[in-house]
Design a protein around this motif. Structure first.
Motif, PDB file in Angstrom:
ATOM      1  N   ALA A   1       3.724   3.831   0.022  1.00 61.09           N
ATOM      2  CA  ALA A   1       2.926   3.302   0.948  1.00 61.09           C
ATOM      3  C   ALA A   1       1.801   2.309   0.436  1.00 61.09           C
ATOM      4  N   GLY A   2       1.142   2.634  -0.925  1.00 65.24           N
ATOM      5  CA  GLY A   2       0.188   1.960  -1.479  1.00 65.24           C
ATOM      6  C   GLY A   2       0.488   0.545  -1.687  1.00 65.24           C
ATOM      7  N   CYS A   3       1.898   0.386  -2.279  1.00 65.23           N
ATOM      8  CA  CYS A   3       2.392  -1.131  -2.384  1.00 65.23           C
ATOM      9  C   CYS A   3       2.848  -1.604  -1.135  1.00 65.23           C
ATOM     10  N   ALA A   4       3.586  -0.990  -0.208  1.00 65.91           N
ATOM     11  CA  ALA A   4       3.865  -1.521   0.836  1.00 65.91           C
ATOM     12  C   ALA A   4       2.748  -2.236   1.808  1.00 65.91           C
ATOM     13  N   GLN A   5       1.725  -1.545   1.863  1.00 64.76           N
ATOM     14  CA  GLN A   5       0.503  -1.880   2.577  1.00 64.76           C
ATOM     15  C   GLN A   5      -0.455  -2.860   1.941  1.00 64.76           C
ATOM     16  N   ASN A   6       0.061  -3.174   0.663  1.00 59.98           N
ATOM     17  CA  ASN A   6      -0.998  -4.394   0.085  1.00 59.98           C
ATOM     18  C   ASN A   6       0.134  -5.250  -0.761  1.00 59.98           C
TER      19      ASN A   6
ATOM     20  N   CYS B   1      10.900  -3.229   4.397  1.00 55.15           N
ATOM     21  CA  CYS B   1      12.232  -4.150   4.988  1.00 55.15           C
ATOM     22  C   CYS B   1      11.776  -5.246   5.854  1.00 55.15           C
ATOM     23  N   ALA B   2      11.202  -5.054   6.891  1.00 57.58           N
ATOM     24  CA  ALA B   2      10.697  -5.924   7.557  1.00 57.58           C
ATOM     25  C   ALA B   2      10.163  -7.178   7.151  1.00 57.58           C
ATOM     26  N   GLU B   3       9.151  -6.857   6.232  1.00 57.83           N
ATOM     27  CA  GLU B   3       8.449  -7.906   5.300  1.00 57.83           C
ATOM     28  C   GLU B   3       9.374  -8.815   4.550  1.00 57.83           C
ATOM     29  N   ILE B   4      10.175  -8.331   3.877  1.00 54.53           N
ATOM     30  CA  ILE B   4      10.899  -8.944   3.052  1.00 54.53           C
ATOM     31  C   ILE B   4      12.604  -9.528   3.484  1.00 54.53           C
ATOM     32  N   GLY B   5      12.746  -8.749   4.689  1.00 56.96           N
ATOM     33  CA  GLY B   5      13.941  -9.175   5.473  1.00 56.96           C
ATOM     34  C   GLY B   5      15.013  -8.388   5.010  1.00 56.96           C
TER      35      GLY B   5
ATOM     36  N   TYR C   1      14.485  -4.513  12.698  1.00 57.57           N
ATOM     37  CA  TYR C   1      15.577  -5.357  13.119  1.00 57.57           C
ATOM     38  C   TYR C   1      15.096  -6.721  13.812  1.00 57.57           C
ATOM     39  N   ALA C   2      13.854  -6.987  14.563  1.00 61.08           N
ATOM     40  CA  ALA C   2      13.514  -7.805  15.096  1.00 61.08           C
ATOM     41  C   ALA C   2      12.954  -8.882  14.267  1.00 61.08           C
ATOM     42  N   SER C   3      12.447  -8.286  13.149  1.00 59.01           N
ATOM     43  CA  SER C   3      11.932  -9.013  11.772  1.00 59.01           C
ATOM     44  C   SER C   3      13.195  -9.814  11.132  1.00 59.01           C
ATOM     45  N   CYS C   4      14.155  -9.149  11.197  1.00 59.60           N
ATOM     46  CA  CYS C   4      15.375  -9.783  10.636  1.00 59.60           C
ATOM     47  C   CYS C   4      16.322 -10.559  11.501  1.00 59.60           C
ATOM     48  N   GLY C   5      15.786 -10.844  12.574  1.00 57.94           N
ATOM     49  CA  GLY C   5      16.541 -11.502  13.837  1.00 57.94           C
ATOM     50  C   GLY C   5      17.387 -11.065  14.706  1.00 57.94           C
ATOM     51  N   LEU C   6      17.659  -9.662  14.332  1.00 56.76           N
ATOM     52  CA  LEU C   6      18.576  -8.856  15.248  1.00 56.76           C
ATOM     53  C   LEU C   6      17.874  -8.415  16.502  1.00 56.76           C
TER      54      LEU C   6
END
Length: 253
Positions: free
Chosen positions: A45-50, A82-86, A121-126
């Motif tokens: 979480a620390g990595c993902a949120q920063n 996953c959403a952040e980097i697709g 899914y929305a961030s990956c265009g699906l």
């Protein structure tokens, strides 16, 4: 005594993560004689949120290899990365894991987990996959509705975004209320679909009915909508009446 040791190590780890000292946090994490799902979640979480999404996903891979069973909290965090980097393949794996593991055990799923799947899914265009998840949610939150509205809007599917917005308003659930992000989604949808009258109405509706103060992004959507449709004078007037500096707003000629 062993459990207390893990709790103490986790407290130390959490302190470094909160102070954004990830090098020290990693040293503590690597030195821990024993880690548990809380230790892994704190690091991920620390990595993902920063802004360290790749590192978060790498840690999640290590967590799986260490045979530590992820809980719903860490899955929500990993889906946001996953959403952040697709990373659609890992997102799909988590979706399958949720369906197979959590459903089979009869565990009730957090609404935040559903929302994270929609966002991924929305961030990956699906967005159609996102909509399938949305339909499965037993009790939707404002974030659930907003995520699917924004998902449709970003794919240029303005009419569907507005249809979802109307359904949201008529849901009859007291705590389901559109917020600033919801209105950003519907105004963006109007801009993509060229729905000028609807955009004007929604902009008024946002302030007069819901008492929400438009931010520069909302003004940006309206200026974009009006200028695309050829209402350049109206767009310029809107810029003139903005309570903040226009800064990066530009008219599309």
């Amino acid at each position: 005594m062993r459990e207390r040791s893990v709790v103490s190590w986790n407290a130390l780890l959490g302190g470094y993560v909160r102070s954004l000292d990830f090098d020290a946090a990693r040293r503590v994490f690597d030195e821990m004689p024993e880690s548990n799902v809380v230790s892994w979640t704190t690091m991920i979480a620390g990595c993902a949120q920063n802004g360290r999404s790749k590192e978060a996903l790498c840690l999640f891979g290590q967590m799986r290899r260490a045979n530590v069973e992820p809980d719903q909290v860490v899955l929500v965090v990993v889906l946001s990365a996953c959403a952040e980097i697709g990373d659609l393949s890992l997102g799909r794996w988590i979706h399958l894991y949720v369906e197979e593991r959590l459903c089979v055990r009869g565990k009730s799923r957090l609404v935040t987990l559903y929302n994270a799947l929609i966002h991924m899914y929305a961030s990956c265009g699906l967005v159609d996959e996102a909509y399938k998840v949305f339909k499965q949610i037993p009790r939707r939150s404002t974030v659930s509705w907003t995520s699917i509205i924004v998902g449709f809007a970003k794919q240029g599917r303005g009419e569907e975004a507005l249809r979802m917005f109307r359904l949201m308003l008529s849901s009859g659930v007291d705590d389901i209320k559109p917020d600033e992000i919801t209105f950003l989604g519907v105004l963006c949808a109007c801009s993509h679909a060229g729905l000028v009258d609807e955009g004007r109405e929604l902009f008024k509706f946002m302030t007069q009915t819901w008492g929400l103060e438009p931010r520069i992004e909302h003004y940006g959507c309206m200026v974009d909508l009006l200028s695309r449709a050829g209402f350049l004078n109206e767009a310029h007037e809107l810029v003139e009446t903005m309570p903040m500096e226009p800064r990066i707003l530009s008219l599309h000629h």
